[in-house]
Design a protein around this motif. Structure first.
Motif, PDB file in Angstrom:
ATOM      1  N   GLN A   8      -9.319  -8.809  12.738  1.00 53.28           N
ATOM      2  CA  GLN A   8     -10.553  -9.490  13.105  1.00 53.28           C
ATOM      3  C   GLN A   8     -10.728  -9.378  14.610  1.00 53.28           C
ATOM      4  N   MET A   9     -11.851  -8.827  15.025  1.00 55.11           N
ATOM      5  CA  MET A   9     -12.099  -8.599  16.441  1.00 55.11           C
ATOM      6  C   MET A   9     -13.335  -9.390  16.861  1.00 55.11           C
ATOM      7  N   ASN A  10     -13.138 -10.341  17.739  1.00 57.94           N
ATOM      8  CA  ASN A  10     -14.225 -11.175  18.234  1.00 57.94           C
ATOM      9  C   ASN A  10     -14.444 -10.937  19.722  1.00 57.94           C
ATOM     10  N   SER A  11     -15.579 -11.402  20.195  1.00 58.35           N
ATOM     11  CA  SER A  11     -15.906 -11.282  21.622  1.00 58.35           C
ATOM     12  C   SER A  11     -15.681  -9.862  22.122  1.00 58.35           C
ATOM     13  N   LEU A  12     -16.196  -8.920  21.379  1.00 58.89           N
ATOM     14  CA  LEU A  12     -15.959  -7.516  21.709  1.00 58.89           C
ATOM     15  C   LEU A  12     -16.595  -7.130  23.026  1.00 58.89           C
ATOM     16  N   LYS A  13     -15.929  -6.221  23.740  1.00 59.22           N
ATOM     17  CA  LYS A  13     -16.365  -5.747  25.038  1.00 59.22           C
ATOM     18  C   LYS A  13     -16.573  -4.234  24.965  1.00 59.22           C
ATOM     19  N   PRO A  14     -17.393  -3.692  25.829  1.00 62.99           N
ATOM     20  CA  PRO A  14     -17.579  -2.227  25.832  1.00 62.99           C
ATOM     21  C   PRO A  14     -16.263  -1.466  25.964  1.00 62.99           C
ATOM     22  N   GLU A  15     -15.315  -2.036  26.688  1.00 60.82           N
ATOM     23  CA  GLU A  15     -14.021  -1.350  26.860  1.00 60.82           C
ATOM     24  C   GLU A  15     -13.173  -1.368  25.592  1.00 60.82           C
ATOM     25  N   ASP A  16     -13.624  -2.068  24.559  1.00 58.12           N
ATOM     26  CA  ASP A  16     -12.936  -2.018  23.264  1.00 58.12           C
ATOM     27  C   ASP A  16     -13.360  -0.805  22.446  1.00 58.12           C
ATOM     28  N   THR A  17     -14.353  -0.078  22.925  1.00 55.54           N
ATOM     29  CA  THR A  17     -14.822   1.105  22.222  1.00 55.54           C
ATOM     30  C   THR A  17     -13.706   2.134  22.093  1.00 55.54           C
ATOM     31  N   ALA A  18     -13.444   2.549  20.860  1.00 55.55           N
ATOM     32  CA  ALA A  18     -12.357   3.495  20.597  1.00 55.55           C
ATOM     33  C   ALA A  18     -12.325   3.810  19.108  1.00 55.55           C
ATOM     34  N   VAL A  19     -11.536   4.803  18.765  1.00 60.30           N
ATOM     35  CA  VAL A  19     -11.165   5.014  17.365  1.00 60.30           C
ATOM     36  C   VAL A  19      -9.934   4.150  17.104  1.00 60.30           C
ATOM     37  N   TYR A  20     -10.012   3.339  16.097  1.00 59.61           N
ATOM     38  CA  TYR A  20      -8.922   2.431  15.746  1.00 59.61           C
ATOM     39  C   TYR A  20      -8.158   3.007  14.559  1.00 59.61           C
ATOM     40  N   TYR A  21      -6.850   3.068  14.737  1.00 61.92           N
ATOM     41  CA  TYR A  21      -5.973   3.632  13.721  1.00 61.92           C
ATOM     42  C   TYR A  21      -5.027   2.577  13.172  1.00 61.92           C
ATOM     43  N   CYS A  22      -4.816   2.640  11.889  1.00 63.02           N
ATOM     44  CA  CYS A  22      -3.817   1.825  11.228  1.00 63.02           C
ATOM     45  C   CYS A  22      -2.578   2.699  11.013  1.00 63.02           C
ATOM     46  N   ALA A  23      -1.417   2.104  11.222  1.00 66.37           N
ATOM     47  CA  ALA A  23      -0.170   2.833  11.014  1.00 66.37           C
ATOM     48  C   ALA A  23       0.828   1.937  10.296  1.00 66.37           C
ATOM     49  N   ALA A  24       1.689   2.567   9.539  1.00 67.87           N
ATOM     50  CA  ALA A  24       2.766   1.853   8.854  1.00 67.87           C
ATOM     51  C   ALA A  24       4.071   2.539   9.224  1.00 67.87           C
ATOM     52  N   GLY A  25       5.063   1.748   9.520  1.00 68.63           N
ATOM     53  CA  GLY A  25       6.307   2.389   9.907  1.00 68.63           C
ATOM     54  C   GLY A  25       7.444   1.433  10.140  1.00 68.63           C
ATOM     55  N   ASP A  26       8.551   2.010  10.568  1.00 72.52           N
ATOM     56  CA  ASP A  26       9.746   1.253  10.905  1.00 72.52           C
ATOM     57  C   ASP A  26       9.633   0.775  12.349  1.00 72.52           C
ATOM     58  N   TYR A  27       8.769  -0.189  12.550  1.00 75.11           N
ATOM     59  CA  TYR A  27       8.541  -0.705  13.898  1.00 75.11           C
ATOM     60  C   TYR A  27       9.312  -2.000  14.131  1.00 75.11           C
ATOM     61  N   TYR A  28       9.656  -2.206  15.405  1.00 78.12           N
ATOM     62  CA  TYR A  28       9.991  -3.542  15.870  1.00 78.12           C
ATOM     63  C   TYR A  28       8.656  -4.201  16.198  1.00 78.12           C
ATOM     64  N   CYS A  29       8.423  -5.355  15.647  1.00 73.20           N
ATOM     65  CA  CYS A  29       7.156  -6.046  15.880  1.00 73.20           C
ATOM     66  C   CYS A  29       7.458  -7.503  16.164  1.00 73.20           C
ATOM     67  N   SER A  30       7.205  -7.906  17.391  1.00 75.15           N
ATOM     68  CA  SER A  30       7.394  -9.302  17.749  1.00 75.15           C
ATOM     69  C   SER A  30       6.465  -9.614  18.903  1.00 75.15           C
ATOM     70  N   THR A  31       6.461 -10.836  19.340  1.00 74.51           N
ATOM     71  CA  THR A  31       5.601 -11.195  20.474  1.00 74.51           C
ATOM     72  C   THR A  31       5.986 -10.397  21.715  1.00 74.51           C
ATOM     73  N   ALA A  32       7.204  -9.873  21.725  1.00 69.86           N
ATOM     74  CA  ALA A  32       7.656  -9.103  22.877  1.00 69.86           C
ATOM     75  C   ALA A  32       7.078  -7.701  22.896  1.00 69.86           C
ATOM     76  N   GLY A  33       6.685  -7.197  21.737  1.00 72.70           N
ATOM     77  CA  GLY A  33       6.138  -5.855  21.747  1.00 72.70           C
ATOM     78  C   GLY A  33       6.178  -5.162  20.404  1.00 72.70           C
ATOM     79  N   LEU A  34       5.771  -3.901  20.435  1.00 73.70           N
ATOM     80  CA  LEU A  34       5.689  -3.049  19.246  1.00 73.70           C
ATOM     81  C   LEU A  34       6.327  -1.716  19.610  1.00 73.70           C
ATOM     82  N   ASN A  35       7.388  -1.346  18.899  1.00 70.44           N
ATOM     83  CA  ASN A  35       8.063  -0.087  19.164  1.00 70.44           C
ATOM     84  C   ASN A  35       8.617   0.496  17.880  1.00 70.44           C
ATOM     85  N   LEU A  36       8.588   1.813  17.793  1.00 69.38           N
ATOM     86  CA  LEU A  36       9.146   2.488  16.628  1.00 69.38           C
ATOM     87  C   LEU A  36      10.660   2.514  16.752  1.00 69.38           C
TER      88      LEU A  36
END
Length: 128
Positions: A82-110
């Motif tokens: 869900q994307m709210n308060s969108l800004k022109p700088e949010d313009t991009a192609v958005y990709y979804c990915a699935a993988g063996d990531y570390y995902c926490s508030t500290a960051g996202l890394n494969l």
């Protein structure tokens, strides 16, 4: 076969909202972390957000914190952004990915040697 299909992109005015969907098949959410990336024209791909449904953790890029919310519907094998308060700088192609990531508030890394799968992307354009 792992498949990821993004939808929900489009043209929106600054300040508006969009909800992106990532429909996943070929795996369950306890196998992989789901992440969102984006790539603007002429720029490098950026990590945006991720959700680890097993750990109950999420991550948000600093520039989208408080504006974007990631969620999952395990019954539908779908992750939303869900994307709210969108800004022109949010313009991009958005990709979804699935993988063996570390995902926490500290960051996202494969994880080293981890698997990674990508959708084809959905274009988000935010006009002034």
């Amino acid at each position: 076969e792992v498949q990821l299909v993004e939808s929900g992109g489009g043209l929106v005015q600054a300040g508006g909202s969009l909800r992106l969907s990532c429909a996943a098949s070929g795996f369950t959410f306890d196998e992989f972390v789901i992440a969102w990336f984006r790539q603007a024209p002429g720029k490098e791909r950026e990590k945006i957000s991720c959700i680890d449904t097993s750990a109950g953790s999420t991550y948000y890029r600093h520039s989208v914190k408080g504006r974007y919310t990631i969620s999952s519907d395990n019954a539908k094998n779908t992750v939303y952004l869900q994307m709210n308060s969108l800004k022109p700088e949010d313009t991009a192609v958005y990709y979804c990915a699935a993988g063996d990531y570390y995902c926490s508030t500290a960051g996202l890394n494969l994880r080293g040697g981890g698997m990674e799968y990508w959708g084809k992307g959905t274009l988000v354009t935010v006009s002034t």
